[in-house]
Design an enzyme around this catalytic site. Structure first.
Site, PDB file in Angstrom:
ATOM      1  CE  LYS A  51      -3.773   0.917  -1.523  1.00  0.00           C
ATOM      2  NZ  LYS A  51      -4.255   0.188  -0.358  1.00  0.00           N
TER       3      LYS A  51
ATOM      4  CE1 TYR B  76      -3.598  -0.721  -4.942  1.00  0.00           C
ATOM      5  CE2 TYR B  76      -4.375  -2.994  -5.165  1.00  0.00           C
ATOM      6  CZ  TYR B  76      -4.031  -1.917  -4.367  1.00  0.00           C
ATOM      7  OH  TYR B  76      -4.107  -2.026  -3.002  1.00  0.00           O
TER       8      TYR B  76
ATOM      9  CB  SER C 194      -0.910   0.036   1.227  1.00  0.00           C
ATOM     10  OG  SER C 194      -2.137  -0.556   0.941  1.00  0.00           O
TER      11      SER C 194
ATOM     12  CE1 TYR D  42      -3.936   0.728   4.501  1.00  0.00           C
ATOM     13  CE2 TYR D  42      -2.793  -0.023   6.459  1.00  0.00           C
ATOM     14  CZ  TYR D  42      -2.871   0.075   5.087  1.00  0.00           C
ATOM     15  OH  TYR D  42      -1.912  -0.489   4.311  1.00  0.00           O
TER      16      TYR D  42
ATOM     17  CB  VAL E  86      -0.472  -5.851   4.107  1.00  0.00           C
ATOM     18  CG1 VAL E  86      -1.767  -5.229   4.543  1.00  0.00           C
ATOM     19  CG2 VAL E  86      -0.401  -6.095   2.632  1.00  0.00           C
TER      20      VAL E  86
HETATM   21  N1  GLN Z   1      -1.816  -5.199  -2.388  1.00  0.00           N
HETATM   22  C1  GLN Z   1      -2.528  -5.105  -1.151  1.00  0.00           C
HETATM   23  C2  GLN Z   1      -4.021  -5.220  -1.369  1.00  0.00           C
HETATM   24  O1  GLN Z   1      -4.527  -4.673  -2.290  1.00  0.00           O
HETATM   25  C3  GLN Z   1      -2.160  -3.840  -0.474  1.00  0.00           C
HETATM   26  C4  GLN Z   1      -2.911  -3.626   0.813  1.00  0.00           C
HETATM   27  C5  GLN Z   1      -2.118  -2.970   1.893  1.00  0.00           C
HETATM   28  O2  GLN Z   1      -0.891  -2.889   1.884  1.00  0.00           O
HETATM   29  N2  GLN Z   1      -2.823  -2.579   2.894  1.00  0.00           N
HETATM   30  O3  GLN Z   1      -4.715  -5.844  -0.631  1.00  0.00           O
END
Ligand code: GLN
Length: 353
Positions: free
Chosen positions: A86, A209, A83, A261, A279
């Site tokens: 992003k 993505y 993530s 988050y 994650v």
């Molecule tokens: N690639 C992961 C997903 O889309 C990224 C989520 C994350 O790092 N929180 O679930």
């Protein structure tokens, strides 16, 4: 809501500088030692390959806007950016389509719901609202101008590599593991399409993505990438202007409200820095005008944020005086006001979250 002409007035950047180099070097080692034995949290396993990560790994890197680096632990170990991508894709898209368009097409508010929520979109009339959760991030990736998904992926990879100051590689194993199991993200892509929020092909955009999330980085890379956002968009190692200073400001603003988050408020309350986590266990925390912390440790809290990474960032934010909201009564600065003894005493007085 805001008078747009007021937005044209030049903004001053955040002031101050990091403490002396010896102090930073000492504090990063202390932060590592202090939290290396924390075994709370669980390694992510909803992407099957992530469950194989070694939970003992722990790396901390601080990179200043002058390019200096201070590190401890597993700072050279590669893991998938997840993530955290992003934040940097958001910056690239802001650079291309501008402040207003991103505000309108994606949104800049926290949903208060989990990163992979579909219901957040349903509750908000189809708006993804938040570019730092999956729906908003997939919409953001789809906004990067490109003739094809291949070109979009190439632009994402090159853009993130410019932030890191080196060519980032795709971890094929992580990519395949997620691509085979990302039914939920594909559903998000289709839902975005149904609300008219995604122009390119939804499944191809989800694939771009998924690839961006599978780029391999180290804690050091994250600190360099964050330091670029702290440095008005100039990579402190390569000297390249990757994005504009205005885009850095917009990106860091969104990270402050949405980067951790549904725990973003608590994070800001304790640590006071714009940040993003992923994650696989990475965190980047940015101190505008000063530098950035890159952390890696795979055990996560229930929201998906690295447990050791959060604690180390809290310690470093306090010890290094990084919290954006902390002030002291104005007085004529004295030469000794940021002495080493002061910095250490402060760290010991305010140790943990
Ligand atoms: N690639 C992961 C997903 O889309 C990224 C989520 C994350 O790092 N929180 O679930």
């Amino acid at each position: 809501m805001f008078e747009s002409d007021a937005l044209d007035i030049a903004q001053r950047s955040s002031t101050g500088s990091l403490p002396p180099a010896d102090d930073i070097a000492d504090l990063v080692v202390r932060a590592h030692a202090r939290y290396a034995d924390v075994n709370e949290g669980r390694v992510a396993d909803y992407i099957p390959i992530l469950a194989e990560a070694d939970p003992a790994r722990f790396g901390l890197s601080i990179v200043g806007v002058d390019g200096s680096a201070f590190e401890a632990g597993d700072v050279g170990v590669e893991f998938s950016i997840q993530s955290i991508s992003k934040a940097f894709v958001f910056a690239l898209v802001c650079e291309e389509i501008g402040h207003e368009a991103v505000h309108e097409l994606v949104g800049v508010n926290n949903t208060g719901l989990a990163f992979n929520s579909l219901i957040a979109m349903e509750l908000n009339g189809g708006s993804p609202m938040n570019p730092m959760v999956n729906a908003g991030a997939i919409a953001t990736t789809g906004l990067l101008p490109a003739e094809s998904s291949e070109e979009r992926w190439r632009r994402v990879r090159e853009g993130l590599s410019r932030f890191a100051g080196r060519k980032l590689a795709l971890d094929e194993v992580v990519y395949r593991s997620e691509a085979e199991t990302n039914h939920r993200n594909r559903a998000i892509g289709k839902l975005l399409q149904s609300y008219g929020r995604l122009d390119p092909d939804p499944l191809e955009t989800v694939d771009v993505y998924t690839r961006q999330c599978a780029l391999s980085v180290t804690a050091h890379d994250l600190a360099v990438m964050g330091a670029t956002l702290a440095d008005g968009g100039v990579n402190p190692i390569t000297g390249e202007q990757v994005v504009s200073a205005a885009v850095c400001r917009d990106t860091l603003t969104v990270l402050a409200s949405c980067g951790m988050y549904e725990r973003s408020g608590e994070w800001l309350f304790e640590i006071g820095l714009p940040a993003k986590s992923g994650v696989a266990g990475g965190i980047v925390a940015v101190s505008p005008g000063k530098g950035a912390v890159g952390a890696y440790s795979p055990r996560l809290d229930p929201a998906g944020n690295s447990v050791r990474g959060q604690r180390a960032c809290a310690y470093l934010s306090r010890a290094l005086g990084l919290n954006l909201f902390a002030s002291a009564r104005w007085s004529t600065p004295e030469p000794s006001s940021s002495s080493r003894a002061d910095t250490r005493r402060h760290a010991e007085e305010h140790p943990d979250v």
